[in-house]
Design a protein around this motif. Structure first.
Motif, mmCIF file in Angstrom:
data_model
loop_
_atom_site.group_PDB
_atom_site.id
_atom_site.type_symbol
_atom_site.label_atom_id
_atom_site.label_comp_id
_atom_site.label_asym_id
_atom_site.label_seq_id
_atom_site.Cartn_x
_atom_site.Cartn_y
_atom_site.Cartn_z
ATOM 1 N N VAL A 30 0.827 -0.961 0.049
ATOM 2 C CA VAL A 30 -0.060 -0.369 0.202
ATOM 3 C C VAL A 30 1.029 1.346 -0.136
ATOM 4 O O VAL A 30 0.487 1.689 -0.606
ATOM 5 N N VAL A 31 2.131 1.284 1.103
ATOM 6 C CA VAL A 31 2.750 2.241 1.231
ATOM 7 C C VAL A 31 3.388 2.787 -0.432
ATOM 8 O O VAL A 31 3.910 3.624 -0.684
ATOM 9 N N GLY A 32 3.792 2.164 -1.051
ATOM 10 C CA GLY A 32 4.572 2.158 -2.474
ATOM 11 C C GLY A 32 3.392 2.409 -3.301
ATOM 12 O O GLY A 32 3.500 3.201 -4.427
ATOM 13 N N LEU A 33 2.228 1.785 -3.620
ATOM 14 C CA LEU A 33 1.138 2.458 -4.085
ATOM 15 C C LEU A 33 0.652 3.336 -3.514
ATOM 16 O O LEU A 33 0.772 4.880 -4.525
ATOM 17 N N LEU A 34 0.816 4.501 -2.549
ATOM 18 C CA LEU A 34 0.554 5.553 -2.085
ATOM 19 C C LEU A 34 1.801 6.715 -2.783
ATOM 20 O O LEU A 34 1.293 7.933 -3.194
ATOM 21 N N VAL A 35 2.968 6.421 -3.020
ATOM 22 C CA VAL A 35 3.975 6.777 -3.134
ATOM 23 C C VAL A 35 4.047 6.815 -4.764
ATOM 24 O O VAL A 35 4.501 8.151 -5.114
ATOM 25 N N ALA A 36 3.911 6.509 -5.105
ATOM 26 C CA ALA A 36 4.112 6.193 -6.833
ATOM 27 C C ALA A 36 1.979 7.370 -6.803
ATOM 28 O O ALA A 36 2.492 7.987 -8.623
ATOM 29 N N PHE A 37 1.603 6.834 -6.110
ATOM 30 C CA PHE A 37 0.210 8.134 -6.823
ATOM 31 C C PHE A 37 0.324 9.316 -6.515
ATOM 32 O O PHE A 37 0.273 10.420 -7.318
ATOM 33 N N VAL A 38 1.389 9.508 -5.307
ATOM 34 C CA VAL A 38 1.164 10.987 -4.493
ATOM 35 C C VAL A 38 2.242 11.941 -5.886
ATOM 36 O O VAL A 38 2.183 12.816 -6.389
ATOM 37 N N PRO A 91 4.749 -4.235 -11.005
ATOM 38 C CA PRO A 91 5.578 -5.368 -10.217
ATOM 39 C C PRO A 91 6.113 -5.072 -8.653
ATOM 40 O O PRO A 91 5.978 -6.426 -7.917
ATOM 41 N N TRP A 92 5.991 -4.245 -8.438
ATOM 42 C CA TRP A 92 5.924 -4.419 -6.844
ATOM 43 C C TRP A 92 5.041 -4.857 -5.832
ATOM 44 O O TRP A 92 5.165 -5.360 -4.769
ATOM 45 N N LEU A 93 3.896 -4.669 -6.651
ATOM 46 C CA LEU A 93 2.446 -5.481 -5.506
ATOM 47 C C LEU A 93 2.791 -7.079 -5.571
ATOM 48 O O LEU A 93 2.662 -7.909 -4.467
#
Length: 249
Positions: A30-38, A91-93
């Motif tokens: 979730v943190v990786g997804l949020l970082v990419a989204f921001v 890929p990260w997920l």
């Protein structure tokens, strides 16, 4: 201590460790997804302009997209930024999911699972790229050409975004066909010989599926069905590498 209670007591810490590991992996995902989204959020308008290019290129002079709802100019780029971040972090997920389940797999399963995961991600991306660069221009050219005389084609930005995302999902998932066939062979559900014998039925099924999940035009149906037929043949070839020798023939 009662010996019968020892396995239960020993299992409780292991279960707790697994739950903690699962929570940590989900949090990292979730943190990786949020970082990419921001990171992508400031480029939402640019991303939408890039995504709208296939339609705008086919519209007559002066044609444009419109915003029917008041908040659409804000929410549409934000929605696109989120889905772009989701696709970029696949890929990260998947790595987080792999890191959680890998310790419980055998060595042979690990050797087979990693190529399948990489192939699945690459095929999904290829399917989306195929849809954007080849399918969407053909579909929009056909739809614009078929518009009745005197009708100006001006699509809502939210409707356009939903349409394109559905096309991306349809082609991305359809391009996973070789991976699905390989997994089916690995699980013993079918053999490569059975896949070859069912080729005719598979081709008919592919054209039916293409007619259902694509827009109601011949162009997009053919542009999905033909690659899927080729991918079916690729899946038969790839399945020969993971099936027992007595099942290959």
């Amino acid at each position: 201590m009662d010996p019968s209670t020892e396995p239960v007591e020993a299992a409780e810490p292991r279960l707790l460790d697994h739950l903690l590991e699962l929570r940590a992996r989900l949090l990292r995902a979730v943190v990786g997804l949020l970082v990419a989204f921001v990171a992508l959020l400031p480029f939402g308008n640019r991303l939408y302009a890039w995504l709208a290019a296939p339609l705008l290129a086919k519209l007559p002079a002066g044609g444009q997209l419109i915003a029917v709802e008041v908040a659409s100019p804000f929410f549409a780029p934000v929605k696109l930024a989120f889905f772009t971040a989701l696709m970029a972090t696949v890929p990260w997920l998947l790595y987080q999911a792999w890191a959680f389940v890998a310790p419980g797999l055998y060595a042979r399963e690990k050797r087979l699972a990693m190529p399948l995961l990489v192939s699945a991600v690459m095929l999904f991306y290829i399917g989306c790229a195929f849809a954007f660069f080849l399918v969407l221009p053909g579909v929009f050219g056909f739809l614009v050409h078929m518009a009745p005389q005197g009708v100006a084609m001006m699509t809502d930005i939210n409707a356009y975004l939903d349409f394109v995302l559905v096309i991306f999902l349809a082609f991305g998932m359809s391009f996973e066909l070789p991976v699905a066939l390989v997994i089916a062979v690995m699980l013993g559900w079918v053999t490569p010989a059975q896949l070859r014998e069912a080729r005719g039925y598979a081709v008919v099924g592919i054209f039916v599926i293409a007619a259902i999940i694509t827009p109601p035009d011949v162009v997009s149906q053919l542009m999905l069905a033909i690659p899927m037929v080729l991918l079916y043949e690729l899946g038969i070839i790839a399945s020969r590498w993971v099936s027992p020798r007595d099942q290959v023939r």
